[in-house]
Enzyme design. Sequence first.
Site, PDB file in Angstrom:
ATOM      1  CD1 TRP A 102     -17.092 -74.919  24.177  1.00 37.53           C
ATOM      2  CD2 TRP A 102     -16.242 -73.191  23.040  1.00 37.53           C
ATOM      3  NE1 TRP A 102     -15.898 -75.317  23.617  1.00 37.53           N
ATOM      4  CE2 TRP A 102     -15.362 -74.287  22.912  1.00 37.53           C
ATOM      5  CE3 TRP A 102     -15.912 -71.999  22.417  1.00 37.53           C
ATOM      6  CZ2 TRP A 102     -14.167 -74.214  22.188  1.00 37.53           C
ATOM      7  CZ3 TRP A 102     -14.733 -71.921  21.691  1.00 37.53           C
ATOM      8  CH2 TRP A 102     -13.882 -73.018  21.584  1.00 37.53           C
ATOM      9  CG  ASP A 171     -22.668 -73.164  20.836  1.00 34.31           C
ATOM     10  OD1 ASP A 171     -22.686 -74.011  19.925  1.00 34.31           O
ATOM     11  OD2 ASP A 171     -21.616 -72.714  21.332  1.00 34.31           O
ATOM     12  CE  LYS A 195     -17.384 -78.730  18.106  1.00 32.19           C
ATOM     13  NZ  LYS A 195     -16.020 -78.951  18.398  1.00 32.19           N
TER      14      LYS A 195
HETATM   15  N1  PMP Z   1     -19.264 -73.703  20.850  1.00 32.78           N
HETATM   16  C1  PMP Z   1     -18.999 -74.989  21.169  1.00 32.78           C
HETATM   17  C2  PMP Z   1     -19.959 -75.734  22.033  1.00 32.78           C
HETATM   18  C3  PMP Z   1     -17.822 -75.589  20.674  1.00 32.78           C
HETATM   19  O1  PMP Z   1     -17.546 -76.851  20.990  1.00 32.78           O
HETATM   20  C4  PMP Z   1     -16.947 -74.841  19.867  1.00 32.78           C
HETATM   21  C5  PMP Z   1     -15.684 -75.425  19.272  1.00 32.78           C
HETATM   22  N2  PMP Z   1     -15.195 -76.546  19.807  1.00 32.78           N
HETATM   23  C6  PMP Z   1     -17.268 -73.521  19.590  1.00 32.78           C
HETATM   24  C7  PMP Z   1     -18.447 -72.992  20.076  1.00 32.78           C
HETATM   25  C8  PMP Z   1     -16.369 -72.669  18.732  1.00 32.78           C
HETATM   26  O2  PMP Z   1     -16.532 -73.122  17.438  1.00 32.78           O
HETATM   27  P1  PMP Z   1     -15.649 -72.610  16.219  1.00 32.78           P
HETATM   28  O3  PMP Z   1     -14.283 -73.131  16.434  1.00 32.78           O
HETATM   29  O4  PMP Z   1     -16.368 -73.233  15.063  1.00 32.78           O
HETATM   30  O5  PMP Z   1     -15.712 -71.143  16.212  1.00 32.78           O
END
Ligand code: PMP
Length: 360
Positions: A102, A171, A195
């Site tokens: 991520w 994040d 989550k």
């Molecule tokens: N950052 C983290 C730490 C994540 O776990 C996720 C999704 N699992 C994301 C970003 C991306 O999130 P989204 O699908 O809401 O764009």
Amino acid sequence: MTRKYNFCAGPAALPTPVLERAREELLDYEGRGLSVMEMSHRSPEFVTIAENAEANFRALLQVPDNYRVLFLQGGASTQFAMLPYNLLGNGGTPNYLYTGIWGKKAIAEARHLGGAHVAASSEANGLTAVPRPEDIQLSDDAAYLHYTDNETIGGLAFDYIPRSDVPLCCDMSSSILSRPLDVSRFGVIYAGAQKNIGPAGLTLVIVRDDLLDRAKPETPTMFNYRVMAENGSMYNTPPTYAWYLAGLVFDWLKNDVGGVEAIEVINARKAARLYDAIDASGFYSSPIAPINRSRMNVPFVLADESLNTVFLEEAEAAGLLNLKGHRSVGGMRASLYNAVSEAAVEALVGFMSDFEKRHG
Ligand code: PMP
């Protein structure tokens, strides 16, 4: 009706009392004769729902008054781009810590806008430990420092909040509300909801007031934190039902569970139970350095990978859902967010021990 144990990384398990309350209120919200889904976002009823949700969220994390809480759309992935748009108006180079998939995506979005400096990386240790504070080397012209508190796929979590003279941006998609947090250490915190907050479709951003004046001039209106803050996150139609459900989750966490201090104790117990079982077995293993093991996402591998499919099939038959690891890393992953009970973890540990006896 049986609700099975859901270990999905997201969209993740929601607290059963929240779903029950949503069901009760679904057709006729508080005698208004319509569903929350059918209300105008500008109606007094919905504005009250929205304000209560924000007030409970602020109370849970003791968000200081000089921070705005935004209820946005587009997921955390949109924040990867929104953050540099909003913070690079005065120039400088965005700095990032790289600890997993991520974070890498966040860095890629900053590079689209001109460039990014990786101030420290976990690449050398195969994403199994986060950089130590002394390894972080900011560029001279750093505009902000970004990191991923909990890498959901790798199961790699920071054991500290980095110190930074420039705004610290984080994040927290998969760790927010899992424990107390000193918001005052940060410039911006963001999290996709699916989550620990509520259903998918909503993204929370906590931004310090003084950072609302740093947007690049070409920032699209819908990407602009100031526009969102000045319009109460209702510049356009917000995801009203997800916002309402998030409000129910905050209410549950605050009033039924007893807040983030109480859930932290439970989350620590759940994670310890599973990691201890993994470490005590010669059949399951976790590659992550103990100090950086995520309490929210527990990846593990079987000694014999050819048993992966039968493990997942038997788990599902035992009512244990979504244990497959992310497609990019394989293996297994159990996500233990706030709504996953200790009984669920007990059932998983019992299943794993039984599976090992039969196949190990
Ligand atoms: N950052 C983290 C730490 C994540 O776990 C996720 C999704 N699992 C994301 C970003 C991306 O999130 P989204 O699908 O809401 O764009």
